[in-house]
Design a protein around this motif. Structure first.
Motif, PDB file in Angstrom:
ATOM      1  N   PHE A   1       0.831  -1.194   0.000  1.00 17.25           N
ATOM      2  CA  PHE A   1       0.000   0.000   0.000  1.00 17.25           C
ATOM      3  C   PHE A   1       0.872   1.252   0.000  1.00 17.25           C
ATOM      4  N   CYS A   2       0.361   2.301  -0.595  1.00 16.72           N
ATOM      5  CA  CYS A   2       1.089   3.552  -0.752  1.00 16.72           C
ATOM      6  C   CYS A   2       1.247   4.257   0.593  1.00 16.72           C
ATOM      7  N   SER A   3       2.457   4.646   0.924  1.00 16.67           N
ATOM      8  CA  SER A   3       2.703   5.342   2.185  1.00 16.67           C
ATOM      9  C   SER A   3       2.267   6.804   2.123  1.00 16.67           C
ATOM     10  N   ARG A   4       1.948   7.293   0.920  1.00 16.58           N
ATOM     11  CA  ARG A   4       1.492   8.677   0.772  1.00 16.58           C
ATOM     12  C   ARG A   4      -0.024   8.783   0.931  1.00 16.58           C
ATOM     13  N   CYS A   5      -0.779   7.888   0.252  1.00 20.33           N
ATOM     14  CA  CYS A   5      -2.241   8.016   0.281  1.00 20.33           C
ATOM     15  C   CYS A   5      -2.966   6.785   0.807  1.00 20.33           C
ATOM     16  N   GLY A   6      -2.260   5.681   0.964  1.00 17.88           N
ATOM     17  CA  GLY A   6      -2.867   4.487   1.535  1.00 17.88           C
ATOM     18  C   GLY A   6      -3.517   3.543   0.550  1.00 17.88           C
ATOM     19  N   GLU A   7      -3.544   3.905  -0.740  1.00 23.03           N
ATOM     20  CA  GLU A   7      -4.148   3.030  -1.734  1.00 23.03           C
ATOM     21  C   GLU A   7      -3.201   1.883  -2.098  1.00 23.03           C
ATOM     22  N   ARG A   8      -3.784   0.821  -2.654  1.00 16.50           N
ATOM     23  CA  ARG A   8      -2.971  -0.321  -3.060  1.00 16.50           C
ATOM     24  C   ARG A   8      -2.064   0.059  -4.229  1.00 16.50           C
ATOM     25  N   THR A   9      -0.843  -0.460  -4.214  1.00 25.95           N
ATOM     26  CA  THR A   9       0.111  -0.201  -5.285  1.00 25.95           C
ATOM     27  C   THR A   9       0.226  -1.406  -6.200  1.00 25.95           C
ATOM     28  N   VAL A  10       0.824  -1.189  -7.374  1.00 27.01           N
ATOM     29  CA  VAL A  10       1.020  -2.277  -8.332  1.00 27.01           C
ATOM     30  C   VAL A  10       2.503  -2.416  -8.638  1.00 27.01           C
ATOM     31  N   ILE A  11       2.902  -3.599  -9.031  1.00 24.45           N
ATOM     32  CA  ILE A  11       4.299  -3.896  -9.330  1.00 24.45           C
ATOM     33  C   ILE A  11       4.680  -3.338 -10.696  1.00 24.45           C
ATOM     34  N   ALA A  12       5.881  -2.744 -10.766  1.00 24.36           N
ATOM     35  CA  ALA A  12       6.414  -2.234 -12.031  1.00 24.36           C
ATOM     36  C   ALA A  12       7.912  -2.486 -12.062  1.00 24.36           C
ATOM     37  N   ALA A  13       8.535  -2.158 -13.191  1.00 28.97           N
ATOM     38  CA  ALA A  13       9.988  -2.277 -13.364  1.00 28.97           C
ATOM     39  C   ALA A  13      10.494  -3.669 -13.016  1.00 28.97           C
ATOM     40  N   ALA A  14       9.777  -4.675 -13.494  1.00 32.47           N
ATOM     41  CA  ALA A  14      10.188  -6.075 -13.301  1.00 32.47           C
ATOM     42  C   ALA A  14      10.417  -6.411 -11.834  1.00 32.47           C
ATOM     43  N   GLY A  15       9.576  -5.821 -10.955  1.00 30.58           N
ATOM     44  CA  GLY A  15       9.642  -6.138  -9.533  1.00 30.58           C
ATOM     45  C   GLY A  15      10.406  -5.158  -8.689  1.00 30.58           C
ATOM     46  N   HIS A  16      10.958  -4.086  -9.284  1.00 27.57           N
ATOM     47  CA  HIS A  16      11.823  -3.176  -8.552  1.00 27.57           C
ATOM     48  C   HIS A  16      11.181  -1.830  -8.210  1.00 27.57           C
ATOM     49  N   ILE A  17       9.916  -1.663  -8.560  1.00 28.79           N
ATOM     50  CA  ILE A  17       9.150  -0.463  -8.207  1.00 28.79           C
ATOM     51  C   ILE A  17       7.727  -0.907  -7.871  1.00 28.79           C
ATOM     52  N   ARG A  18       7.094  -0.190  -6.933  1.00 22.39           N
ATOM     53  CA  ARG A  18       5.650  -0.299  -6.741  1.00 22.39           C
ATOM     54  C   ARG A  18       5.057   1.082  -7.014  1.00 22.39           C
ATOM     55  N   ARG A  19       4.056   1.127  -7.888  1.00 22.49           N
ATOM     56  CA  ARG A  19       3.441   2.387  -8.268  1.00 22.49           C
ATOM     57  C   ARG A  19       2.040   2.500  -7.682  1.00 22.49           C
ATOM     58  N   CYS A  20       1.714   3.704  -7.246  1.00 25.80           N
ATOM     59  CA  CYS A  20       0.364   3.995  -6.773  1.00 25.80           C
ATOM     60  C   CYS A  20      -0.413   4.608  -7.922  1.00 25.80           C
ATOM     61  N   GLN A  21      -1.482   3.952  -8.357  1.00 19.00           N
ATOM     62  CA  GLN A  21      -2.276   4.461  -9.464  1.00 19.00           C
ATOM     63  C   GLN A  21      -3.224   5.567  -9.027  1.00 19.00           C
ATOM     64  N   ALA A  22      -3.348   5.755  -7.701  1.00 16.37           N
ATOM     65  CA  ALA A  22      -4.232   6.800  -7.191  1.00 16.37           C
ATOM     66  C   ALA A  22      -3.541   8.162  -7.150  1.00 16.37           C
ATOM     67  N   CYS A  23      -2.325   8.212  -6.571  1.00 13.26           N
ATOM     68  CA  CYS A  23      -1.645   9.507  -6.433  1.00 13.26           C
ATOM     69  C   CYS A  23      -0.385   9.628  -7.278  1.00 13.26           C
TER      70      CYS A  23
END
Length: 308
Positions: free
Chosen positions: A139-161
């Motif tokens: 979950f995003c530490s900025r807004c609390g929404e669920r994040t998704v995996i990106a960059a072949a496992g090396h990033i988690r992105r928040c689609q909300a913020c």
């Protein structure tokens, strides 16, 4: 006795045999082609464990071609490219896959890292660290929404913020402190096995240099004042997400006063004290894959003697 030289005998968890090739992590077309390549090799990581098999006196990761790997949609981590061009991936699963034989078994990093080849140990360290971060930061530490995996496992992105989150690594100092008699300061925690002694260690605090952390942690844990601090080497320690930064340090006073919380007991050891203690079984040194063991061996001047 042979001397220990970290330049020719690298730390077990600090070895690698692959190019991480980070520039490919955002290239979905390249990743898809790499995944489908016949030479690509894949292994599963689950709860910090992988499958290994012992054969002909060696221990190896169980890796399969991508087309034989368990199905997965998003938990696919690109780990790098070997010198021979082989691409390596890890799959995060809720459980390790079953095997039709009794050769393969589940194993953790502490158990098998020292038995694997440098390439496979490096792959396992990378995969275990990523898996732990992925499981703990959904979950995003900025807004609390669920994040998704990106960059072949090396990033988690928040689609909300739109925030991007990167794998966490906590810096920790670990130090072999000596006094003016060249004795080593070793301590033990209350929950350790009886007789276990090791170097002091602690996490780096915000706004603190590594050298300051060495001085502060030694004073807090053992009440010993430290002067000179010299960097030695570093090692990833994904239990769960640390980077251990190793130092040698010189005490300005031999007086010990343990904190009674992190450190239950601390003592000064001469090399003869340590040798006799290990050979008699009264002293248990730290495990062989740890940087603590290597720092102690650097001071001792050779690998530890065998217990009697």
């Amino acid at each position: 006795m042979s001397e220990i030289d970290l330049s020719t005998q690298p730390l077990t968890l600090a070895q690698t045999g692959v190019d991480r090739a980070a520039h490919h992590r955002l290239d979905e077309a390249w990743l898809a082609a790499a995944w489908s390549h016949p030479t690509t090799r894949v292994f599963v990581v689950s709860g910090g464990q992988v499958l290994v098999e012992e054969k002909d006196g060696t221990t190896e990761l169980v890796m399969v071609p991508a087309f034989d790997a368990p199905e997965t949609e998003t938990h696919r981590y690109f780990l790098g490219i070997g010198e021979d061009g082989v691409r390596y991936f890890a799959l995060q699963k809720d459980a390790l896959p079953g095997r039709m034989d009794d050769v393969a078994r589940a194993a953790g990093l502490r158990e098998v890292a020292g038995l694997l080849s440098p390439l496979e140990a490096g792959l396992m360290v990378h995969a275990v660290a990523l898996e732990n971060w992925q499981r703990m930061h959904r979950f995003c530490s900025r807004c609390g929404e669920r994040t998704v995996i990106a960059a072949a496992g090396h990033i988690r992105r928040c689609q909300a913020c739109g925030a991007e989150h990167y794998p966490r690594t906590d810096p920790a100092v670990i130090m072999l402190v000596t006094d003016d008699q060249d004795r080593a300061l070793l301590g033990r925690q209350a929950h350790w096995p009886e007789g276990r002694f090791s170097t002091l260690a602690g996490f780096v605090e915000p706004g603190e240099s590594l050298e300051q952390a060495v001085v502060r942690e030694t004073a807090e844990e053992a009440g010993v004042a430290v002067g000179d601090v010299t960097y030695v080497a570093s090692q990833p320690w994904p239990f769960p997400s640390s980077l251990m930064l190793g130092f040698m340090a010189r005490a300005t006073s031999p007086d010990i006063q343990v904190d009674g919380e992190e450190i239950h007991e601390a003592r000064w050891f001469s090399r003869e004290d340590l040798r006799k203690g290990i050979e008699s079984g009264e002293i248990l040194p730290p495990g062989g894959i740890s940087i603590a063991a290597r720092l102690m061996e650097l001071w001792y001047g050779s690998p530890f003697p065998a217990a009697g």
